[in-house]
Design a protein around this motif. Structure first.
Motif, PDB file in Angstrom:
ATOM      1  N   GLU A  77       0.818  -1.218   0.000  1.00  0.00           N
ATOM      2  CA  GLU A  77       0.000   0.000   0.000  1.00  0.00           C
ATOM      3  C   GLU A  77       0.850   1.266   0.000  1.00  0.00           C
ATOM      4  OE1 GLU A  77      -3.021  -0.054  -0.735  1.00  0.00           O
ATOM      5  OE2 GLU A  77      -3.335  -2.206  -0.495  1.00  0.00           O
ATOM      6  N   ALA A  78       2.074   1.168   0.537  1.00  0.00           N
ATOM      7  CA  ALA A  78       2.965   2.328   0.559  1.00  0.00           C
ATOM      8  C   ALA A  78       3.839   2.381  -0.696  1.00  0.00           C
ATOM      9  CB  ALA A  78       3.836   2.307   1.817  1.00  0.00           C
ATOM     10  N   PHE A 121     -12.648   3.827   5.950  1.00  0.00           N
ATOM     11  CA  PHE A 121     -11.803   4.886   6.497  1.00  0.00           C
ATOM     12  C   PHE A 121     -11.373   5.846   5.391  1.00  0.00           C
ATOM     13  CE2 PHE A 121      -7.960   6.930   7.851  1.00  0.00           C
ATOM     14  CZ  PHE A 121      -8.138   7.138   9.210  1.00  0.00           C
ATOM     15  N   GLN A 179     -12.161   9.792   4.504  1.00  0.00           N
ATOM     16  CA  GLN A 179     -11.108  10.804   4.295  1.00  0.00           C
ATOM     17  C   GLN A 179     -11.395  11.602   3.028  1.00  0.00           C
ATOM     18  OE1 GLN A 179      -8.145  11.561   6.000  1.00  0.00           O
ATOM     19  NE2 GLN A 179      -9.090  10.395   7.637  1.00  0.00           N
ATOM     20  N   TRP A 195      -1.097   2.182  -7.733  1.00  0.00           N
ATOM     21  CA  TRP A 195      -0.234   3.363  -7.775  1.00  0.00           C
ATOM     22  C   TRP A 195      -0.075   3.887  -9.199  1.00  0.00           C
ATOM     23  CZ3 TRP A 195       1.096   6.642  -4.135  1.00  0.00           C
ATOM     24  CH2 TRP A 195       0.960   6.229  -2.814  1.00  0.00           C
ATOM     25  N   ARG A 197      -5.548  16.181  -5.290  1.00  0.00           N
ATOM     26  CA  ARG A 197      -5.250  15.170  -4.260  1.00  0.00           C
ATOM     27  C   ARG A 197      -5.413  13.790  -4.868  1.00  0.00           C
ATOM     28  NH1 ARG A 197      -5.585  15.336   1.678  1.00  0.00           N
ATOM     29  NH2 ARG A 197      -5.518  13.085   1.574  1.00  0.00           N
ATOM     30  N   PHE A 214      -5.830   9.584  -3.839  1.00  0.00           N
ATOM     31  CA  PHE A 214      -6.181   8.664  -2.758  1.00  0.00           C
ATOM     32  C   PHE A 214      -5.971   7.233  -3.229  1.00  0.00           C
ATOM     33  CE2 PHE A 214      -8.587  12.504  -1.850  1.00  0.00           C
ATOM     34  CZ  PHE A 214      -8.399  12.665  -0.490  1.00  0.00           C
ATOM     35  N   ALA A 259      -3.511   4.106   6.294  1.00  0.00           N
ATOM     36  CA  ALA A 259      -3.834   5.313   5.524  1.00  0.00           C
ATOM     37  C   ALA A 259      -2.696   6.333   5.598  1.00  0.00           C
ATOM     38  CB  ALA A 259      -5.140   5.923   6.025  1.00  0.00           C
ATOM     39  N   ALA A 281       0.099   5.093   3.285  1.00  0.00           N
ATOM     40  CA  ALA A 281      -0.271   5.174   1.867  1.00  0.00           C
ATOM     41  C   ALA A 281      -0.516   6.623   1.439  1.00  0.00           C
ATOM     42  CB  ALA A 281      -1.506   4.320   1.590  1.00  0.00           C
ATOM     43  N   ASN A 282      -0.235   7.563   2.345  1.00  0.00           N
ATOM     44  CA  ASN A 282      -0.372   8.999   2.058  1.00  0.00           C
ATOM     45  C   ASN A 282      -1.823   9.408   1.832  1.00  0.00           C
ATOM     46  OD1 ASN A 282       0.784  11.533   1.879  1.00  0.00           O
ATOM     47  ND2 ASN A 282       1.170  11.399  -0.320  1.00  0.00           N
ATOM     48  N   ASN A 283      -2.748   8.699   2.432  1.00  0.00           N
ATOM     49  CA  ASN A 283      -4.154   9.076   2.331  1.00  0.00           C
ATOM     50  C   ASN A 283      -4.567  10.068   3.416  1.00  0.00           C
ATOM     51  OD1 ASN A 283      -4.941   7.592   0.054  1.00  0.00           O
ATOM     52  ND2 ASN A 283      -5.107   5.721   1.268  1.00  0.00           N
ATOM     53  N   VAL A 284      -3.873  10.004   4.531  1.00  0.00           N
ATOM     54  CA  VAL A 284      -4.107  10.979   5.598  1.00  0.00           C
ATOM     55  C   VAL A 284      -2.914  11.924   5.591  1.00  0.00           C
ATOM     56  CG1 VAL A 284      -4.467  11.328   8.064  1.00  0.00           C
ATOM     57  CG2 VAL A 284      -5.313   9.259   6.975  1.00  0.00           C
ATOM     58  N   ARG A 285      -3.191  13.195   5.457  1.00  0.00           N
ATOM     59  CA  ARG A 285      -2.093  14.171   5.372  1.00  0.00           C
ATOM     60  C   ARG A 285      -2.313  15.305   6.367  1.00  0.00           C
ATOM     61  NH1 ARG A 285      -1.652  14.647  -1.294  1.00  0.00           N
ATOM     62  NH2 ARG A 285      -1.799  12.409  -1.637  1.00  0.00           N
TER      63      ARG A 285
END
Lengths: 260, 260
Positions: free
Chosen positions: A54-55, A87, A91, A237, A248, A250, B52, B55-59
């Motif tokens: 996921e990263a 979640f 967001q 990705w 942005r 997601f 999250a 995975a850069n979903n929460v910033r």
């Protein structure tokens, strides 16, 4: 009722998908429901693998690691995948809710229900709306042709909220337009994805191009048409890299397959 | 012996760090070791949050969510953080091992122990080498001045492997050169980070610039000097976005603080 059926279908899909993988892994026991219990000894390793996927630290993987098949199955149908999706869609909605209308001349014809003076677009990949479209296998192409991919409830809800919120939603998919265009449109319709601005499939001229290049080109065209891409959502990705990414991005979770 | 001490120090740092946060959260019980048991009811939510973040979903988050303080503490010192780091540094090393020497004229003076004809650089942020450098708090600046940040064992090992492998390793940090330059260099040395090509801190001319802009500029300069950036490793997405990113980026886990 619909939601329960959709969940059952989703579970079956996960089992079907992992069964295909397990066949390809030598020495593994037959992948039946009976031995799908997560192996506690592997969980920590498989959690690291899932995080790394996921990263975007693990790339180009072709199959779930053999020792993580059971873990991933438990993740997909045991509740955590749904919670992760929930979640992230929250967001996204929180981000969307914070968008302030502006009047800077972007396609002033696109006034929306949110009384935004500038047009907005929100791309969501069609792939993210079901779990039955892994990368390439012919069997899944046949399945896609049947137009029976179940929607992911959280993504459908987000989609409908965006449409209702006045966003022009573009669905961009790597599926072949000629062979899968009609089936995909039908599938979206029978799952309730109604009200999008445009469904964009891969035409012959993009055949053989990487997903990053193809999708960058599509986004470029949308920007040149005058759209401002407020958000870009994808489970790969390769959806979220390249050019004209939007304000942005997601990443939706997907530990089942990788699209380069 | 060294490793055990380092681990103890690391645990203390996590406690100290989370303690600062918990003070800021109204209505929370005092954050003592006694009530640090992870709350099972929160685990699923906090796992979604951690995913999250990575995975850069929460910033732009300023603190760990109050209900996840215990979860994150358990993650940081309970073994999974170390396993995640170990997994990623193995991925990096696997990538590095696959790099094929080339002779395309990039700084031919930089022949390496791997007999690569082209120069290589591998940027690692200094911040990633310890867990005691959160964003901004004055207390931590004082701590940093003491030069006592413990190394993360997996990152130190990767660093030494890269140096031994012939990579020119650049350490790029947002720390202020004037006030923290000497202490940082001393700290690196006393932790065993020996053999890097250059330690780059933020000079006055970059003061007030975003991390993405500052680090893009630094990478641009390195490329203009003739370095090829093979890899770019950081615990913040602001390390891995912008320009001149290098051939591959790797995100190290960090659910403790966010640098914009």
């Amino acid at each position: 009722m619909f939601s329960t059926m959709a969940q059952r279908l989703q579970e079956l899909m996960v089992l079907f998908f992992l069964a295909i993988f397990s066949k390809a892994v030598a020495g593994l026991k037959p992948y039946t429901r009976a031995n799908l219990m997560p192996d506690a000894a592997n969980n920590n390793y498989c959690l690291s693998w899932r995080l790394a996927v996921e990263a975007n630290n693990v790339r180009g993987w072709r199959t779930v690691p053999a020792q993580c098949l059971r873990y991933i199955e438990a993740y997909m149908i045991g509740g955590q995948y749904d919670r992760d999706l929930e979640f992230i869609t929250q967001q996204i909605w929180s981000y969307v809710s914070g968008i302030v209308p502006s009047s800077d001349g972007w396609m002033p014809g696109f006034l929306t229900l949110m009384t935004l003076a500038s047009p907005m677009s929100f791309t969501i990949r069609e792939r993210d709306m079901g779990t039955c479209d892994p990368y390439d296998p012919a069997g899944f192409k046949a399945w896609a042709l049947m137009g029976g991919c179940p929607a992911i409830p959280a993504v459908l809800r987000l989609f409908l909220d965006l449409v209702e919120g006045g966003f022009k939603v573009f669905l961009v998919t790597g599926r072949d337009q000629e062979s899968l265009g009609q089936a995909t449109a039908d599938n979206l319709h029978n799952q309730g994805f109604i009200g999008y601005e445009r469904l964009i499939l891969r035409t012959a001229s993009y055949k053989g191009q990487s997903a990053v290049k193809y999708k960058s080109d599509i986004r470029k065209q949308l920007v040149e048409e005058g759209y401002r891409i407020w958000g870009n959502v994808g489970d790969q990705w390769s959806d979220l890299q390249g050019e004209f990414l939007g304000n942005r991005t997601f990443k939706l979770p997907n530990p089942m397959y990788f699209v380069p």
